[in-house]
Design a protein around this motif. Structure first.
Motif, PDB file in Angstrom:
ATOM      1  N   SER A   1       0.829  -1.212   0.000  1.00 30.40           N
ATOM      2  CA  SER A   1       0.000   0.000   0.000  1.00 30.40           C
ATOM      3  C   SER A   1       0.860   1.258   0.000  1.00 30.40           C
ATOM      4  CB  SER A   1      -0.928   0.008   1.214  1.00 30.40           C
ATOM      5  OG  SER A   1      -1.843  -1.050   1.141  1.00 30.40           O
TER       6      SER A   1
ATOM      7  N   ALA B   1      -9.971  10.126   6.351  1.00 29.98           N
ATOM      8  CA  ALA B   1      -8.529  10.154   6.156  1.00 29.98           C
ATOM      9  C   ALA B   1      -7.879  11.313   6.907  1.00 29.98           C
ATOM     10  CB  ALA B   1      -8.193  10.257   4.660  1.00 29.98           C
TER      11      ALA B   1
ATOM     12  N   GLU C   1      -9.000  10.280  -4.265  1.00 30.23           N
ATOM     13  CA  GLU C   1     -10.175   9.677  -3.632  1.00 30.23           C
ATOM     14  C   GLU C   1      -9.894   9.359  -2.165  1.00 30.23           C
ATOM     15  OE1 GLU C   1     -11.156   6.312  -6.079  1.00 30.23           O
ATOM     16  OE2 GLU C   1     -11.673   7.601  -7.780  1.00 30.23           O
ATOM     17  N   ARG C   2      -8.727   8.807  -1.895  1.00 27.80           N
ATOM     18  CA  ARG C   2      -8.368   8.522  -0.494  1.00 27.80           C
ATOM     19  C   ARG C   2      -8.285   9.804   0.317  1.00 27.80           C
ATOM     20  NH1 ARG C   2      -3.720   3.792  -0.590  1.00 27.80           N
ATOM     21  NH2 ARG C   2      -4.946   2.322  -1.810  1.00 27.80           N
TER      22      ARG C   2
ATOM     23  N   ASP D   1     -11.644  11.436   1.360  1.00 26.04           N
ATOM     24  CA  ASP D   1     -12.426  10.764   2.397  1.00 26.04           C
ATOM     25  C   ASP D   1     -12.224  11.520   3.705  1.00 26.04           C
ATOM     26  OD1 ASP D   1     -13.562   9.134   4.316  1.00 26.04           O
ATOM     27  OD2 ASP D   1     -12.430   7.348   3.749  1.00 26.04           O
TER      28      ASP D   1
END
Length: 151
Positions: free
Chosen positions: A117, A147, A140-141, A144
Motif C-alpha cells: 500500500s 482520512a 479519492e483517499r 475521504d
C-alpha cells in the motif's frame, strides 16, 4: 508510518527541481528559501540525492542542482528511499525476511500488505505531484473525511 523531516525536505527539494526542470540549475540557497528549509541541512540531503543518482550538480556561478532523470520517472518513494532507506521495515528488517509463530503468523501478510500500500501511494511521480495531477486513487483517499482524522 512516520515520514522523517529529512525525507519531507528531500521530497520538497525534488519537487522544486521538478518544477524548474526547463530552467537553469537551481542553487541550494534558492531551494532552501523556496521551501523554508535550513540551507545547511538541505546541502546534506542534496549530497545524498546526488550520491543516490537522483540529482546532478555543478559548481560555480552558473552551477546548482537539477534532476538526473525526467520527473516523470522519479517517484516520491525513490526520493524517500534515497535519503531514509526502505519504506517499510519492522525492527530494521524488510518484511519478507521475517517470520512469526503461532497466533502472530498472520502478522507477516499484514506487514507485506502495508508495504504494498505504501509503495502504491508513494509510487506517484514527482511530475504528478509538482503539477497537482495526482492519480484518482490518491485524491479519492484524500477526499475521504475519515482520512483527515486521527483515531
Amino acid at each position: 508510518m512516520r515520514i522523517s523531516a529529512r525525507a519531507d525536505y528531500a521530497v520538497r527539494a525534488a519537487l522544486q527541481l521538478a518544477a524548474a526542470r526547463d530552467s537553469e540549475p537551481l542553487k541550494a540557497e534558492a531551494i532552501a528559501e523556496g521551501q523554508g528549509i535550513s540551507h545547511k541541512f538541505l546541502e546534506g540531503i542534496l549530497g545524498d540525492m546526488r550520491k543516490g543518482g537522483l540529482v546532478e550538480s555543478q559548481r560555480g556561478g552558473r552551477g546548482g542542482y537539477w534532476l538526473a532523470r525526467p520527473a516523470e520517472t522519479i517517484s516520491v518513494a525513490d526520493v524517500i528511499r534515497c535519503v531514509d532507506g526502505p519504506l517499510v521495515s519492522v525492527r530494521g528488517e524488510r518484511p519478507p525476511a521475517l517470520s512469526y509463530p503461532g497466533p502472530a503468523e498472520s502478522l507477516l501478510p499484514l506487514w507485506i500488505a502495508l508495504r504494498a500500500s505504501v509503495r502504491e501511494v508513494l509510487g506517484v511521480s514527482l511530475a504528478e505531484v509538482a503539477s497537482a495531477r495526482l492519480p484518482a486513487g490518491i485524491t479519492e483517499r484524500a477526499d475521504d473525511p475519515e482520512a483527515w482524522t486521527n483515531p
